[in-house]
Structure formats: C-alpha cells, structure tokens
Scaffold this motif. Structure first.
Motif, PDB file in Angstrom:
ATOM      1  N   GLU B 111     -15.239  19.791 -21.031  1.00 41.92           N
ATOM      2  CA  GLU B 111     -14.979  19.350 -22.529  1.00 41.92           C
ATOM      3  C   GLU B 111     -14.722  17.569 -22.322  1.00 41.92           C
ATOM      4  O   GLU B 111     -14.886  17.101 -23.345  1.00 41.92           O
ATOM      5  CB  GLU B 111     -13.911  20.106 -22.853  1.00 41.92           C
ATOM      6  N   ASP B 116     -16.629  16.671 -26.062  1.00 42.80           N
ATOM      7  CA  ASP B 116     -16.737  17.867 -26.817  1.00 42.80           C
ATOM      8  C   ASP B 116     -15.077  18.447 -27.503  1.00 42.80           C
ATOM      9  O   ASP B 116     -15.135  19.397 -27.670  1.00 42.80           O
ATOM     10  CB  ASP B 116     -17.236  18.957 -26.160  1.00 42.80           C
ATOM     11  N   GLN B 117     -14.181  17.468 -27.513  1.00 41.92           N
ATOM     12  CA  GLN B 117     -13.043  17.736 -27.900  1.00 41.92           C
ATOM     13  C   GLN B 117     -12.747  18.145 -29.197  1.00 41.92           C
ATOM     14  O   GLN B 117     -11.904  18.727 -29.761  1.00 41.92           O
ATOM     15  CB  GLN B 117     -12.098  16.763 -27.736  1.00 41.92           C
ATOM     16  N   HIS B 120     -15.574  21.953 -29.335  1.00 40.95           N
ATOM     17  CA  HIS B 120     -15.163  22.805 -28.521  1.00 40.95           C
ATOM     18  C   HIS B 120     -16.152  23.866 -28.247  1.00 40.95           C
ATOM     19  O   HIS B 120     -16.062  24.715 -27.677  1.00 40.95           O
ATOM     20  CB  HIS B 120     -13.984  23.713 -28.947  1.00 40.95           C
ATOM     21  N   ARG B 123     -16.448  24.626 -24.451  1.00 44.44           N
ATOM     22  CA  ARG B 123     -15.316  25.520 -24.216  1.00 44.44           C
ATOM     23  C   ARG B 123     -15.579  27.159 -24.519  1.00 44.44           C
ATOM     24  O   ARG B 123     -15.481  28.064 -23.681  1.00 44.44           O
ATOM     25  CB  ARG B 123     -14.014  25.018 -25.069  1.00 44.44           C
TER      26      ARG B 123
END
Lengths: 39, 492
Positions: B111, B116-117, B120, B123
């Motif tokens: 992430e 890609d926070q 997600h 994730r």
C-alpha cells in the motif's frame, strides 16, 4: 554407474555453492564491521 | 506404540510452549512481527522452518522415490539457491522498507510503495489472494498431519483429518508470531537432528555404494525414474520451471517468509541469518533426497509401502531400519515442520484480514482486544475451510505446491517495487490478479505435469507489471525517493 556421477554432480554443485556463499558472506560481514568501526 | 507415544509427547510439548509464550503476546506487533527485536539464529530458524513443512519429508521424499534425479532441480533451488537469493536480493530491503514505513505486513508494504492509501485496492486483492492460498496451504498441512495420524495411530481418514485440523487450529490460536518464532528453534533443531541421520541411513540401508547400482537397475526398467537431471529436454524444461520459478522466485514471493525479515533487529542480522539458513537448508535437503533414492532401491515396487503410498517411503524406511522410537522422532520432525509452517501461514492469513482490512480500513477505532478476538475467529474459519482441500485425492507434493504458488505471486510487485521506481499501482494490481488467475487455471487444466504452475503464473505477472507500468502515469516523486532511499540505505 551413471547415477553415481549424477549424484556426485548434484551434491558437489550444492556444496561448492554453499562454501563460496559462506566465505563471501563472512568477508562482507568483516568488511562492514571495519567500515562501522572507522565511522 | 513407542512411535505413537513420542508423537503425542511432541504435540503436547508444542502446545505447552504455545500456552507459555502466549502470555507474552500483548500487542499486535508482538503477534505479527515479534517486536522487531530478533537475532540471526531466530531469524534463520524461523525462515527455514516456515519455508519447509511435511512437504519435504513426505512429498519430496515420495517424489524422489518416483522420479529420482528430476527432483534434483528442486534440491538445488529450494535446498540452497532460493535461500541465498531471498536473503541477498530481498532480505535487507524488505526489513528497511518495513521499518522505515512502519509496515507490519506485506499488504502494508504494498500500500505504501504503490501509493494506494486512498482506494486500498491492493490491500483487498492481497487479502483475498493470501486468504485463498492459505486455506489451500493449510488444507495441505492438515492432509499431511492426517497422514501422520493414519500411519502412526492407525486412524481412519475422517478422524485423522479432524484431529489434524484441531491440533493446527488450537496451536495457532495460542501464540501468534512471538510464540511461533520461539517454537521454531525447537522445531528447527528437531528437523536438523533427524535430517543429519538420514544421509548415513540411506547408504547403510542400501548397502553403501550399491545404492547407485540399484538406481541404475531401476532406471533401466522404469522410464519415469530419471537417471540424470538433464536426461531429456522435457526434464530440463521442467527443471528450469522448478529451480527458477517454483523455487527461487517463489521463495522471494512468500509473504510469510518475507515477514521473517521484518522480525530482524538490524541489517547485519540478516546477513548472519542467511549463512545459518543456507547451511541448515542443505542439511535438511540432502538427507531426504538420498533417502528417497535408497527407499526406491530397497523397495522397487510401491506395493510394499504402507497404503501403497510413495509419500510414506521415508518414514517406512526409518521404522524398518532404525526401529519404532526413531520413527517416532522422525514423525516428530515432520510435525515440527508442519506446525512451524502452519502457525506462520495462519498468522499471515488472519492478519491480512484482521489488521490489513478490518483495523486499517473498515474500523480504525477497533481496540487491540477486538482485533485479537477477530484474529482468533478467523483462525478457526481457515482451519475448518482447509478440510475441503485435505479431503481432495491429491499428492501432498501438489496440494502444498498449489498453496505455495498462489502466494508466490507477490514476488512481482515486491521485487519490482523495491528495485524499479517506475513500477506503478496499476501495474502491481494487474500483475497480482493475472498471475494468480493464470496459476490456478494452469493447475485446473492439468498443465502442471509439463511445466510447473509458477512459471506461467510469474512470467505473465512480470510481463503485465512492466507493460501496465509503462502505459500508466509514473509514481509520485516521494514514492520514487522512498525506493531510492531504501535501496541505498540512506537514513534507514
């Protein structure tokens, strides 16, 4: 005894690679240690 | 009777260690990365025992029995080169990246690396791949344990599978990573001690160098029993898929093994651990390989073996030549190998949901206690779902390999992400999805008999990653700087 030759080659490749790797790693560790002391 | 007694004592010992160490598990960091304070011996033993399960003692032993020197490709790969490559290429970088960014797991790392926070997506995809692959892998381990109980205690398939599942679930419920890494020392020592005895046993049982006369004789009658690792182009092609893809690259992709690098205290610990791991791995493999050959020479037909099962060739050899007590210790080593893999896998699968999705995304205000409770519920779910795989009529060699290859897909975004700053979020997402699907399809179509699953799976993953990365906008400047900083070790 073709299999004896195969076995010897298989095991030798592994052992030689292992010894080379151990020698290289120990030398690298010592080199890093000396570098750390100098710093 | 003696065999069963030793086996039971060993299981009880593992459970006791689990109960004792569980008292020291207070936070999720203890549970997942053992507080990042481990030295080289623990890192090395944790790495090796996690990588190897009963697959080595049962699956590989049986494979050598059936196909002899074809298995040498895996011996070279998994028995040494994969270990060296994992430590040298990824060990230090994974530790540095995880420490710098505070990542506890591989999805955490992905992430951050792939910025890609906000969405997600990585994730979620990682959690799904880890969860599915772990269920397959745990199912294979339950099948291994069931085989042990059938052989030693004379149980039926249903009871042995249920007991095997119960033992794995209870053991995994107790400790977490802190418990796992301490029991790994006991389990690794047990595996090494048994493996050291296997090499002399093989030559003793087969009559010294007569072992090779026997191998030549059997190869003259059985075309599947390969006499040389380069016997034919198809053996070499399969061999390349084994050594490069199923071994070296797959080792580098296993999140449960990469997680072992995160528990190390410092960079020099990783290098010292790599030496210990490499030596230990060679000891563990050569004995099994040679014993597989010896078992075939002594019993050329599998009709003599228990259940006519070639994967029971090694325990049968030990019981025949060294007696029931030694067989009990051997099964102890098999169990050690299984348990140490099962706990690491379970922790990873459970934390991929409880920590990576539930706490990080769905409910950030969740308490430690709540996350631990969820972890324990998920442990039971994975164990129970694994039974579906445990009941499949597959060789242990292949059921284990299927779970292993599913997890191996992480090598693409991890390896490329740490070395190539141009790799993008979209590239990582596409590569994970494509390589996982290609691998599972390859197996479902039965093509794994010609080329190992890992080769098409990872080749497609690398190709898609590079292609999509070039077609999409390059990563933000701060991410590219982070990759540079971690690689050069500046300020890390």
């Amino acid at each position: 005894m073709q299999s004896l030759t195969s076995y010897a080659i298989v095991v030798c490749i592994m052992l030689v690679a292992l010894v080379l790797y151990v020698v290289y790693s120990v030398r690298e560790l010592k080199r890093e240690e000396i570098k750390g002391v100098r710093k | 009777m003696i065999t069963a007694a030793i086996l039971i004592i060993y299981i009880v010992l593992c459970l006791v260690i689990g109960i004792i160490t569980s008292k020291y598990v207070k936070t999720l960091e203890d549970f997942v990365v053992a507080g990042r304070r481990m030295g080289p011996w623990i890192v090395a033993f944790a790495f090796n025992t996690t990588a190897l399960s009963g697959w080595l003692y049962l699956g590989v032993g049986g494979w050598v029995y059936r196909e002899a020197f074809q298995a040498a490709w895996t011996l070279w790969g998994s028995g040494l080169f994969a270990i060296i490559a994992s430590y040298a290429i990824l060990g230090t970088l994974v530790r540095r990246f995880s420490k710098t960014t505070g990542s506890l797991t591989i999805p955490d790392m992905l992430e951050v690396r792939y910025y890609d926070q906000r969405t997600h997506i990585l994730r979620y995809i990682s959690a799904v791949i880890i969860f599915i692959s772990t269920i397959i892998y745990i199912g294979a381990l339950e099948a291994q344990l069931a085989t042990a109980f059938r052989y030693v205690l004379g149980m039926g398939k249903l009871e042995s599978t249920i007991l095997g599942t119960a033992v794995i679930v209870v053991y995994c419920l107790l400790g977490g990573m802190l418990a796992a890494v301490w029991t790994d020392i006991l389990q690794g020592a047990m595996m090494a001690a048994i493996s050291i005895t296997l090499l002399p046993l093989a030559f003793y049982a087969a009559g010294g160098l007569k072992l090779f006369e026997g191998v030549d004789r059997i190869a003259a009658q059985d075309p599947l029993f390969v006499l040389s690792p380069w016997a034919s182009p198809s053996v070499v092609l399969y061999g390349i898929s084994l050594i490069l893809f199923a071994s070296i690259l797959s080792y580098m992709g296993q999140p449960q093994l990469l997680n072992r690098f995160m528990i190390a205290k410092s960079d020099p610990v990783i290098r010292k651990a790599s030496i210990i791991s490499a030596v230990l791995q060679v000891i563990l493999w050569i004995g099994v390989f040679t014993c597989g050959l010896a078992a075939r020479v002594i019993w050329p037909s599998p009709d003599v073996l228990p259940e006519r099962n070639t994967e029971l060739a090694l325990p049968f050899l030990i019981e025949t030549y060294l007696g029931p007590a030694a067989a009990g210790l051997y099964w102890g080593a098999v169990l050690a190998a299984m348990m140490s893999t099962a706990d690491a896998l379970m922790i990873m699968a459970v934390s991929s949901i409880a920590n990576d999705v539930y706490r990080k995304v769905l409910r950030p205000q969740a308490t430690e206690r709540e996350v631990l409770t969820l972890s324990r519920i998920l442990t039971v779910i994975v164990g129970v779902l694994g039974i579906i795989i445990a009941f499949q009529p597959l060789l242990l060699l292949w059921s284990t390999w299927l779970g292993w290859s599913g997890l191996a897909v992480f090598v693409v975004p991890i390896l490329m992400g740490l070395y190539w700053k141009r790799g993008t979020r979209q590239g990582a997402i596409c590569s994970l999805v494509v390589s996982f699907i290609v691998g599972m399809l390859w197996f479902a179509l039965g093509l794994h008999r010609y080329v190992h699953i890992a080769m098409p799976s990872l080749l497609s993953g690398f190709a898609v990653y590079v292609l999509v990365s070039y077609l999409t906008k390059e990563p933000p400047k701060e991410v590219q700087e982070l990759v540079e900083k971690v690689r050069k070790g500046v300020g890390v």
